[in-house]
Design an enzyme around this catalytic site. Structure first.
Site, PDB file in Angstrom:
ATOM      1  N   HIS A 171      -9.198  -3.024  -7.891  1.00 31.83           N
ATOM      2  CA  HIS A 171      -9.052  -1.590  -8.136  1.00 31.83           C
ATOM      3  C   HIS A 171      -9.330  -1.285  -9.605  1.00 31.83           C
ATOM      4  CE1 HIS A 171      -6.408  -2.596  -4.735  1.00 31.83           C
ATOM      5  NE2 HIS A 171      -6.540  -1.357  -4.325  1.00 31.83           N
ATOM      6  N   CYS A 186      -3.201   7.324  -4.738  1.00 35.77           N
ATOM      7  CA  CYS A 186      -2.940   5.877  -4.703  1.00 35.77           C
ATOM      8  C   CYS A 186      -1.510   5.587  -5.154  1.00 35.77           C
ATOM      9  CB  CYS A 186      -3.936   5.096  -5.548  1.00 35.77           C
ATOM     10  SG  CYS A 186      -3.787   3.299  -5.349  1.00 35.77           S
ATOM     11  N   GLY A 187      -0.702   5.115  -4.214  1.00 38.46           N
ATOM     12  CA  GLY A 187       0.714   4.898  -4.499  1.00 38.46           C
ATOM     13  C   GLY A 187       0.989   3.710  -5.399  1.00 38.46           C
ATOM     14  N   THR A 188       0.404   2.543  -5.072  1.00 38.09           N
ATOM     15  CA  THR A 188       0.614   1.392  -5.951  1.00 38.09           C
ATOM     16  C   THR A 188      -0.104   1.617  -7.283  1.00 38.09           C
ATOM     17  OG1 THR A 188      -1.216   0.208  -4.864  1.00 38.09           O
ATOM     18  CG2 THR A 188       1.010  -0.240  -4.072  1.00 38.09           C
ATOM     19  N   CYS A 202       0.866  -1.183   0.000  1.00 37.59           N
ATOM     20  CA  CYS A 202       0.000   0.000   0.000  1.00 37.59           C
ATOM     21  C   CYS A 202       0.900   1.229   0.000  1.00 37.59           C
ATOM     22  CB  CYS A 202      -0.918  -0.002   1.221  1.00 37.59           C
ATOM     23  SG  CYS A 202      -1.993   1.440   1.337  1.00 37.59           S
ATOM     24  N   GLY A 203       0.841   2.016  -1.058  1.00 37.95           N
ATOM     25  CA  GLY A 203       1.741   3.159  -1.193  1.00 37.95           C
ATOM     26  C   GLY A 203       1.428   4.284  -0.224  1.00 37.95           C
ATOM     27  N   HIS A 204       0.165   4.716  -0.176  1.00 43.18           N
ATOM     28  CA  HIS A 204      -0.160   5.800   0.752  1.00 43.18           C
ATOM     29  C   HIS A 204       0.084   5.338   2.182  1.00 43.18           C
ATOM     30  CE1 HIS A 204      -4.012   4.068   2.198  1.00 43.18           C
ATOM     31  NE2 HIS A 204      -3.851   4.948   3.175  1.00 43.18           N
ATOM     32  N   ASP A 212     -10.324   5.722  -3.221  1.00 47.46           N
ATOM     33  CA  ASP A 212      -9.092   6.175  -2.580  1.00 47.46           C
ATOM     34  C   ASP A 212      -9.125   7.697  -2.539  1.00 47.46           C
ATOM     35  OD1 ASP A 212      -6.462   6.594  -1.679  1.00 47.46           O
ATOM     36  OD2 ASP A 212      -5.731   4.865  -2.795  1.00 47.46           O
TER      37      ASP A 212
END
Length: 333
Positions: free
Chosen positions: A225, A254-256, A91-93, A250
């Protein structure tokens, strides 16, 4: 006051999206890798996820991260990512939130102007470079796991929408990338319910007809997603409405998803290496990224993504479970 479960947390948000970072109260989870710990958690500890992210302690767009001892010597902390949709590989964020919390609480040695935090995640080792000034984490840059495009110009029959064209890409999770105009909807938050409904329909259709599967890790698969692109989105500035299972958006870019989008653009020949890319969320917040190099994953061409964003601590808490509570694992309305 009585409690049979007490979890310590530092809450944060990354460009608008919450991350509840669990800093205490969870014993080391069995498993010799974080991927194995994720599988154990899914099979045996999902009530803990629901306790944290579902109502009444959470909400329908809640996200969190559980700190663990690392399983590898080159990492500072291990992390499991939990949200209302399940337990994520990456999870990026959430990682930006975790790195910010670790620095601002002193849970890692802090150096200025930059602190490197190495995180052991189920998807692999992630490096977080934290810009620090006067003890404050001002910005976090993540070198994410390798990202790759799976399919370009795929189509799937979607009830109520007809044939929908999409690209499938991976950036720590799988993303169906869809032009929002192609499903007849405007990039308008007033139409969020229609956009979300379309996203859930597309996810279900993709998983029924052409479910994505990671080429190396058999435990990573499926599409939860849909990255709806606003009109005019390109390899310099992309705006997205990120619809996520089981039914929320989100709040961050969204990082990923940013990593997957850069991999998709690179596969299309539109985003060269070492070129700035800006990804903007449905609420107008931004991540800035670039691709550092090329590689391969399970025989597929892949890229090395990097992106940056900001997080802010919003509070600290101990989450308790009264033995009389009628909702010991929360509920979903």
């Amino acid at each position: 006051m009585r409690s049979i479960r007490t979890l310590s947390a530092v809450d944060s948000h990354t460009e608008g999206m919450p991350t509840r970072v669990i800093t205490g109260g969870v014993a080391p989870i069995p498993g010799d890798t974080m991927a194995a710990r994720r599988r154990h958690f899914i099979d045996h500890l999902d009530d803990l996820r629901r306790f944290l992210v579902d109502e009444p302690r959470g909400h329908p767009a809640m996200s969190g991260a559980i700190l663990q001892p690392p399983t590898r010597p080159d990492a500072d902390w291990g992390v499991l990512y939990v949200e209302v949709s399940g337990v994520l590989p990456m999870c990026g964020h959430g990682t930006i939130g975790v790195a910010t919390v670790l620095v601002e609480t002193g849970m890692v040695p802090v150096t200025e102007p930059e602190t490197l935090v190495r995180l052991d995640t189920p998807a692999g080792l992630v490096h977080a470079r934290v810009e620090v000034r006067d003890g404050v984490a001002e910005r976090v840059t993540l070198r994410n796991v390798d990202a790759f495009a799976v399919e370009l110009d795929a189509t799937v029959p979607v009830p109520g929408l007809g044939e929908v064209r999409y690209d499938m890409a991976y950036g720590g999770n799988f993303y169906a990338v869809v032009d929002l105009e192609s499903v007849g909807l405007p990039f308008d938050r007033a139409r969020k319910h229609d956009i979300l409904d379309a996203g859930l329909r597309i996810m279900a259709a993709v998983n029924e007809h052409n479910r994505p599967q990671h080429p190396v890790d058999e435990h990573i698969g499926g599409c939860k997603h849909v990255q709806f692109l606003a009109p005019g989105s390109d390899a310099k500035l992309s705006r997205n409405a990120m619809a996520i299972h089981p039914g929320w958006f989100d709040r961050s870019p969204c990082g990923t998803g940013t990593s997957a989008r850069m991999a998709q653009l690179h596969a299309r020949g539109e985003l060269p290496l070492h070129t700035e890319f800006v990804n903007e969320s449905f609420i107008g917040t931004r991540f800035t990224g670039q691709l550092l190099g090329t590689t391969e994953v399970g025989g597929l061409p892949a890229v090395v993504p990097e992106f940056s964003g900001r997080a802010w601590i919003t509070g600290t808490a101990n989450y308790l479970l009264d033995p009389r509570d009628p909702f010991p694992t929360g509920f979903v309305l």
